[in-house]
Design a protein around this motif. Structure first.
Motif, PDB file in Angstrom:
ATOM      1  N   TRP A  70       0.709  -1.024  -0.034  1.00  0.00           N
ATOM      2  CA  TRP A  70      -0.022  -0.243  -0.127  1.00  0.00           C
ATOM      3  C   TRP A  70       0.791   1.410  -0.024  1.00  0.00           C
ATOM      4  O   TRP A  70       0.567   2.261  -0.692  1.00  0.00           O
ATOM      5  CB  TRP A  70      -0.986   0.022   1.226  1.00  0.00           C
ATOM      6  CG  TRP A  70      -2.095  -0.875   0.981  1.00  0.00           C
ATOM      7  CD1 TRP A  70      -2.577  -1.214  -0.204  1.00  0.00           C
ATOM      8  CD2 TRP A  70      -2.709  -1.533   2.171  1.00  0.00           C
ATOM      9  NE1 TRP A  70      -3.880  -2.103   0.382  1.00  0.00           N
ATOM     10  CE2 TRP A  70      -3.908  -2.268   1.552  1.00  0.00           C
ATOM     11  CE3 TRP A  70      -2.762  -1.509   3.451  1.00  0.00           C
ATOM     12  CZ2 TRP A  70      -4.789  -3.083   2.252  1.00  0.00           C
ATOM     13  CZ3 TRP A  70      -3.587  -2.431   4.109  1.00  0.00           C
ATOM     14  CH2 TRP A  70      -4.596  -3.188   3.721  1.00  0.00           C
ATOM     15  N   LYS A  72       3.476   1.760  -1.509  1.00  0.00           N
ATOM     16  CA  LYS A  72       4.149   1.911  -2.754  1.00  0.00           C
ATOM     17  C   LYS A  72       2.979   2.956  -3.344  1.00  0.00           C
ATOM     18  O   LYS A  72       3.366   3.505  -4.574  1.00  0.00           O
ATOM     19  CB  LYS A  72       4.756   0.814  -3.500  1.00  0.00           C
ATOM     20  CG  LYS A  72       5.777   0.144  -2.923  1.00  0.00           C
ATOM     21  CD  LYS A  72       6.157  -1.265  -3.347  1.00  0.00           C
ATOM     22  CE  LYS A  72       7.068  -1.694  -2.707  1.00  0.00           C
ATOM     23  NZ  LYS A  72       7.636  -3.153  -3.267  1.00  0.00           N
ATOM     24  N   GLU A  73       1.822   2.681  -3.117  1.00  0.00           N
ATOM     25  CA  GLU A  73       0.876   2.966  -3.944  1.00  0.00           C
ATOM     26  C   GLU A  73       0.243   4.579  -3.476  1.00  0.00           C
ATOM     27  O   GLU A  73      -0.184   5.375  -4.301  1.00  0.00           O
ATOM     28  CB  GLU A  73      -0.451   2.324  -4.105  1.00  0.00           C
ATOM     29  CG  GLU A  73      -1.760   2.763  -4.851  1.00  0.00           C
ATOM     30  CD  GLU A  73      -2.735   1.853  -4.916  1.00  0.00           C
ATOM     31  OE1 GLU A  73      -3.901   1.949  -5.162  1.00  0.00           O
ATOM     32  OE2 GLU A  73      -2.503   0.495  -4.278  1.00  0.00           O
ATOM     33  N   LEU A  74       0.251   4.482  -2.097  1.00  0.00           N
ATOM     34  CA  LEU A  74      -0.379   5.749  -1.296  1.00  0.00           C
ATOM     35  C   LEU A  74       0.558   6.522  -0.579  1.00  0.00           C
ATOM     36  O   LEU A  74       0.381   7.695  -0.372  1.00  0.00           O
ATOM     37  CB  LEU A  74      -1.247   5.008  -0.345  1.00  0.00           C
ATOM     38  CG  LEU A  74      -2.273   4.224  -0.883  1.00  0.00           C
ATOM     39  CD1 LEU A  74      -3.102   3.603   0.591  1.00  0.00           C
ATOM     40  CD2 LEU A  74      -3.380   4.893  -1.687  1.00  0.00           C
ATOM     41  N   TYR A  78      -0.903   6.608   5.164  1.00  0.00           N
ATOM     42  CA  TYR A  78      -2.213   6.332   4.625  1.00  0.00           C
ATOM     43  C   TYR A  78      -3.119   5.434   5.752  1.00  0.00           C
ATOM     44  O   TYR A  78      -2.350   5.199   6.684  1.00  0.00           O
ATOM     45  CB  TYR A  78      -2.256   5.573   3.619  1.00  0.00           C
ATOM     46  CG  TYR A  78      -1.512   4.407   3.594  1.00  0.00           C
ATOM     47  CD1 TYR A  78      -2.267   3.053   4.214  1.00  0.00           C
ATOM     48  CD2 TYR A  78      -0.141   3.938   3.515  1.00  0.00           C
ATOM     49  CE1 TYR A  78      -1.396   1.845   4.313  1.00  0.00           C
ATOM     50  CE2 TYR A  78       0.594   2.915   3.646  1.00  0.00           C
ATOM     51  CZ  TYR A  78      -0.128   1.708   3.881  1.00  0.00           C
ATOM     52  OH  TYR A  78       0.471   0.553   4.184  1.00  0.00           O
TER      53      TYR A  78
END
Length: 498
Positions: A70, A72-74, A78
């Motif tokens: 997560w 890496k995406e957010l 987060y």
């Protein structure tokens, strides 16, 4: 007069309708009713199931791996939810340092911690205010007992334990055995010397039972570390397991305290228990930060943390010697060149840079605590540009620090040279490296752990070459949480005398 049986007024159809209504209601709350929350909030993790939210994803991937995905995406901050509980994940070296070095996020408990492990009466989970007093006391005592470099250190006791574990390993006569059990006994004996003033034989059944109890307690504590475990029907109420194991461990500790009280010499304290008894006498039993009840929990902290964490780290280091025989050979060549037949001492550390770098790389690649204890915001605050409510649960994702490819190229590759400079010297305080955490609640026993890791690791490799048994499968490096620390899955090793 005959009494007619009372019949349940609902039919099966009525019950089905009620069940559908309840499920529909919760789905509506979860997906249709948008509750407006004030302030600038961190982004939310994608996906999630009705009612369970992100719990299934966390179980499927493993908490530390899913948090990394997560991140890496957010980004570094987060939110995610498990059941009804919301958490804020914090990833990356800079963000985690900012979090754990902030007094606002220096409290770990929220009142729901099981009283079986002390609630707020110990050191590890104590509220920040009382934590500072207990930590200051514990650090001072451990330093007096030898947790320091130079004259008066505990080096002699660690060297003695290194000799004992080598003798135990030699007794296997090159046959396959589980080295993690003996490593745990060695590290357990060192902390027992400091806390209880004595060590135990490797075959002592009472001590082996105590270690099993300690591991069981740690494994149960993992369940309530994130409260959503308690809502899963197939998982036993974690408090029941904690109570079962904690009772045995605390009984052992209390018996040791009682024995020490009988022959306490105020002029010559022998170990940590003696210093606790002297502190209690000085406070006349009325201390706010220490009393006779929480001494048991403080000692429990020292015993569990002082045994489990160092044992797991050393076991990882020895496993990687099996998986990377070229690194093992290089460590042994350095030991032979510098030491010869002389036993390793702390004075040799600066002469053995590759050995030190190998230990550091083991700490990096398989950190025993990839996710640190949850922190609680003491008051409403802002963090990294986001509004954080009082009591918000912050989850430091330490794995993101040690496996960051921007800092550690090919992070899954075991490479001790990462910690050596161009002159072959150890890089001190490298960036993005926090094996003992940092900030207000970093590891109390960092100095002791470094001493143990160096002396035990170098002594074992000085005397033995470690290898897999003939035909044995390659051990996994995924790691398992058998206790509070992430250690290797069970594996067998053969130790060939050098």
């Amino acid at each position: 007069m005959m009494t007619l049986p009372v019949r349940f007024p609902f039919t099966t159809l009525d019950m089905s309708t009620l069940l559908v209504f309840i499920v529909t209601f919760f789905l509506a709350v979860r997906f249709l009713i948008k509750v407006k929350r004030p302030g600038n909030r961190p982004p939310s993790a994608p996906g999630g199931w009705p009612l369970l939210n992100h719990a299934p994803q966390l179980f499927k991937q493993g908490l530390h791996l899913q948090l990394d995905m997560w991140a890496k995406e957010l980004g570094d901050v987060y939110s995610f939810k498990a059941m009804s509980d919301e958490y804020y994940a914090v990833s990356g070296y800079t963000a985690i340092k900012e979090l754990v070095e902030n007094d606002v996020f220096s409290t770990r408990t929220d009142g729901s911690i099981s009283p079986a492990v002390g609630g707020d009466q110990d050191i590890i989970l104590a509220p920040y205010g009382v934590f500072k007093e207990r930590r200051r006391f514990a650090t001072s005592v451990l330093r007096r007992l030898g947790m320091k470099m130079g004259r008066g250190s505990i080096q002699d006791q660690i060297q003695e334990e290194a000799s004992y574990i080598c003798a135990k390993i030699s007794g296997y006569s090159e046959q396959a055995f589980d080295i993690s059990a003996d490593v745990t006994t060695a590290t357990g004996n060192i902390i027992c010397t400091l806390v209880f003033g004595k060590r135990f034989d490797y075959g002592d059944t009472g001590f082996q039972h105590l270690q099993t109890t300690m591991k069981g307690l740690g494994a149960e504590m993992v369940k309530w570390h994130l409260p959503f475990f308690t809502f899963i029907p197939i998982v036993q109420d974690p408090n029941a397991g904690v109570l079962f194991h904690a009772k045995n461990l605390q009984q052992f500790i209390q018996e040791e305290i009682d024995r020490h009280r009988l022959n306490l010499d105020p002029e010559h304290p022998r170990d940590f228990i003696d210093y606790c008894l002297l502190q209690l006498a000085q406070q006349d039993g009325s201390g706010i930060w220490m009393n006779k009840d929480n001494v048991v929990y403080i000692l429990q902290d020292l015993f569990i943390a002082g045994t489990d964490t160092t044992a797991a780290t050393l076991t990882w280091a020895l496993l990687y010697m099996i998986l990377y025989p070229d690194v093992q050979q290089k460590v042994q060549a350095e030991l032979d060149s510098v030491l010869g037949a002389t036993k390793p001492s702390l004075a040799h550390r600066y002469q053995l840079p590759f050995t030190i770098a190998t230990i550091m790389e083991a700490q990096r690649i398989r950190h025993i605590g990839p996710v640190l204890f949850v922190r609680r915001a003491a008051k409403p605050t802002r963090f990294r540009g986001y509004d954080i409510a009082e009591g918000a649960a912050m989850v430091p994702n330490l794995r993101s620090v040690h496996m960051d490819p921007a800092v550690w190229p090919n992070p899954d590759l075991f490479d001790p040279s990462r910690f050596l400079d161009a002159d072959g010297k150890v890089v001190n305080n490298p960036p993005s490296f926090l094996p003992f955490s940092t900030g207000r609640r970093n590891c109390l026993g960092e100095k002791l752990a470094k001493m143990e890791l160096f002396l035990l690791f170098s002594t074992i490799l000085q005397h033995f070459t470690l290898k897999l048994p003939e035909g044995a499968p390659t051990p996994s490096t995924e790691g398992t949480f058998k206790s509070l620390s992430m250690g290797p899955a069970p594996f067998q090793v053969c130790a060939v005398p050098r």
